[in-house]
Design an enzyme around this catalytic site. Structure first.
Site, PDB file in Angstrom:
ATOM      1  N   SER A   1       2.767   0.425  -6.764  1.00 18.30           N
ATOM      2  CA  SER A   1       3.528  -0.565  -5.987  1.00 18.30           C
ATOM      3  C   SER A   1       4.763  -0.996  -6.770  1.00 18.30           C
ATOM      4  CB  SER A   1       2.665  -1.790  -5.693  1.00 18.30           C
ATOM      5  OG  SER A   1       1.452  -1.386  -5.100  1.00 18.30           O
TER       6      SER A   1
ATOM      7  N   GLY B   1      -8.920   3.327  -8.608  1.00 17.07           N
ATOM      8  CA  GLY B   1      -8.095   4.480  -8.965  1.00 17.07           C
ATOM      9  C   GLY B   1      -8.104   4.764 -10.459  1.00 17.07           C
TER      10      GLY B   1
ATOM     11  N   LEU C   1       0.819  -1.216   0.000  1.00 22.14           N
ATOM     12  CA  LEU C   1       0.000   0.000   0.000  1.00 22.14           C
ATOM     13  C   LEU C   1       0.850   1.263   0.000  1.00 22.14           C
ATOM     14  CD1 LEU C   1      -2.722  -1.091   2.607  1.00 22.14           C
ATOM     15  CD2 LEU C   1      -2.733  -1.382   0.116  1.00 22.14           C
TER      16      LEU C   1
ATOM     17  N   ASP D   1      -5.379   3.277 -12.978  1.00 18.56           N
ATOM     18  CA  ASP D   1      -5.628   2.117 -13.847  1.00 18.56           C
ATOM     19  C   ASP D   1      -6.906   2.396 -14.642  1.00 18.56           C
ATOM     20  OD1 ASP D   1      -3.545   0.017 -12.811  1.00 18.56           O
ATOM     21  OD2 ASP D   1      -4.388   0.967 -11.051  1.00 18.56           O
TER      22      ASP D   1
ATOM     23  N   GLN E   1      -8.795  -0.444 -16.392  1.00 17.44           N
ATOM     24  CA  GLN E   1      -9.432  -1.279 -15.371  1.00 17.44           C
ATOM     25  C   GLN E   1     -10.719  -0.604 -14.876  1.00 17.44           C
ATOM     26  OE1 GLN E   1      -7.207  -3.366 -12.120  1.00 17.44           O
ATOM     27  NE2 GLN E   1      -7.973  -1.692 -10.883  1.00 17.44           N
TER      28      GLN E   1
ATOM     29  N   HIS F   1      -3.346   4.158  -2.675  1.00 14.82           N
ATOM     30  CA  HIS F   1      -4.309   3.234  -2.057  1.00 14.82           C
ATOM     31  C   HIS F   1      -4.996   3.909  -0.859  1.00 14.82           C
ATOM     32  CE1 HIS F   1      -1.290   0.119  -3.603  1.00 14.82           C
ATOM     33  NE2 HIS F   1      -2.405  -0.271  -4.175  1.00 14.82           N
TER      34      HIS F   1
HETATM   35  P1  AMP Z   1      -3.403  -2.369  -6.929  1.00 16.22           P
HETATM   36  O1  AMP Z   1      -2.990  -2.724  -5.543  1.00 16.22           O
HETATM   37  O2  AMP Z   1      -2.276  -1.921  -7.790  1.00 16.22           O
HETATM   38  O3  AMP Z   1      -4.274  -3.421  -7.567  1.00 16.22           O
HETATM   39  O4  AMP Z   1      -4.330  -1.096  -6.779  1.00 16.22           O
HETATM   40  C1  AMP Z   1      -5.483  -1.097  -5.965  1.00 16.22           C
HETATM   41  C2  AMP Z   1      -6.305   0.131  -6.273  1.00 16.22           C
HETATM   42  O5  AMP Z   1      -5.529   1.302  -6.020  1.00 16.22           O
HETATM   43  C3  AMP Z   1      -6.709   0.203  -7.758  1.00 16.22           C
HETATM   44  O6  AMP Z   1      -8.059   0.640  -7.846  1.00 16.22           O
HETATM   45  C4  AMP Z   1      -5.751   1.201  -8.319  1.00 16.22           C
HETATM   46  O7  AMP Z   1      -6.253   1.875  -9.461  1.00 16.22           O
HETATM   47  C5  AMP Z   1      -5.583   2.144  -7.148  1.00 16.22           C
HETATM   48  N1  AMP Z   1      -4.333   2.917  -7.275  1.00 16.22           N
HETATM   49  C6  AMP Z   1      -3.108   2.440  -7.607  1.00 16.22           C
HETATM   50  N2  AMP Z   1      -2.221   3.451  -7.715  1.00 16.22           N
HETATM   51  C7  AMP Z   1      -2.898   4.590  -7.459  1.00 16.22           C
HETATM   52  C8  AMP Z   1      -2.540   5.973  -7.417  1.00 16.22           C
HETATM   53  N3  AMP Z   1      -1.306   6.395  -7.684  1.00 16.22           N
HETATM   54  N4  AMP Z   1      -3.495   6.882  -7.104  1.00 16.22           N
HETATM   55  C9  AMP Z   1      -4.773   6.469  -6.839  1.00 16.22           C
HETATM   56  N5  AMP Z   1      -5.172   5.180  -6.855  1.00 16.22           N
HETATM   57  C10 AMP Z   1      -4.257   4.256  -7.167  1.00 16.22           C
END
Ligand code: AMP
Length: 294
Positions: free
Chosen positions: A186, A147, A33, A150, A153, A37
């Protein structure tokens, strides 16, 4: 904060909140995280009685050559961060708990999954849509937070939610960036010192597009070509794609118009990075979103 590993236990625990009408906000993540996140979690906290965060590195969305094995899993730190954000439930399933022997049912959002990142990551969005479906069924959230980072997505989840009548409100939150403009991810943890500098090429290319559009450029082929020129100057950056598309149906645009999305993906050495910005073009307002200080 409750940490739950068994899917049926999570479902049973959350049922009482559904019955008593307490709203459930849900943030699905793969852990490691960062502030991006946490901004989703904070929004969920603000708007719901119960906040559920899932941490699950979903094997079904990784290709055979991808980074499933080495994906960062700093669980202790993640749990501390969740506690700090006043999360009520962390769902922490093992891969076997969600994909039992013989698992064979998938959710495929046709069309949207085949373009942009889908071209070089076949099966990725099928894995995403399938796990999000499973998580929606287990958590039954009122609101789920994703977010804009993505963007593809986000479009796929919105379409899937509509097509399959999930009674869930989808909220897309803005991309959080480092001070120099790099979108938080990440995967940034994989970047060495030089690669971290090289990674700025994504936000710089997007910023160039933003400046061109602000200056009146509308021809997407030309904008993309200028972005490619900028990226080609960086020897460590290997471009996958740049696309300017309608932000809802992801169809390519010839001319900047309506709600548009400029998305790109590239590799800095072995690290695949993505970024995007979403703008709205109307003849009345030529404004484009703020990409932070670059
Ligand atoms: P992940 O752990 O990469 O699957 O991301 C989990 C959620 O966090 C997803 O909905 C991503 O789009 C969102 N997320 C990842 N990076 C960011 C960011 N820099 N700003 C805002 N949301 C993010």
């Amino acid at each position: 904060m409750k940490i739950i590993k068994a899917p049926d236990k999570l479902f049973k625990d959350l049922k009482k909140f559904k019955i008593s009408g307490k709203s459930i906000g849900f943030v699905p993540t793969m852990g490691a995280l960062h502030a991006g996140h946490l901004s989703l979690i904070a929004q969920a906290r603000k708007e719901n009685k119960i906040v559920v965060v899932s941490i699950f590195v979903n094997p079904k969305q990784f290709g055979p050559q991808e980074d499933l094995k080495v994906y960062p899993r700093p669980l202790k730190k993640d749990l501390l961060l969740c506690k700090k954000e006043k999360v009520d439930y962390v769902f922490l399933p093992g891969a076997n708990a969600l994909y039992a022997e013989g698992f064979s049912t998938y959710v495929d959002v046709e069309g949207l999954s085949a373009v942009l990142c889908g071209k070089s990551r076949p099966g990725h969005f099928r894995g995403v849509a399938t796990i999000v479906t499973k998580l929606f069924n287990l958590v039954q959230p009122d609101v789920a937070y994703f977010g804009q980072k993505d963007a593809q997505q986000a479009s796929i989840i919105k379409k899937m939610t509509k097509d399959l009548n999930f009674p869930v409100k989808i909220k897309i939150m803005p991309t959080l960036r480092e001070k120099d403009g790099l979108a938080m991810s990440s995967r940034n943890a994989y970047l060495g010192k030089q690669e971290r500098k090289d990674a700025l090429v994504l936000s710089r290319a997007l910023n160039l597009a933003k400046v061109l559009i602000r200056g009146g450029a509308k021809d997407t082929v030309r904008i993309i070509s200028r972005m490619k020129q900028l990226i080609s100057k960086n020897k460590n950056a290997k471009l996958d794609y740049i696309a300017i598309v309608d932000s809802e149906n992801l169809k390519p645009l010839k001319i900047i118009s309506g709600n548009y999305l400029i998305a790109l993906a590239l590799n800095i050495k072995k690290v695949r990075l993505i970024d995007n910005f979403q703008g709205r073009f109307s003849t009345q307002s030529k404004s484009v979103p703020n990409m932070g200080t670059l």
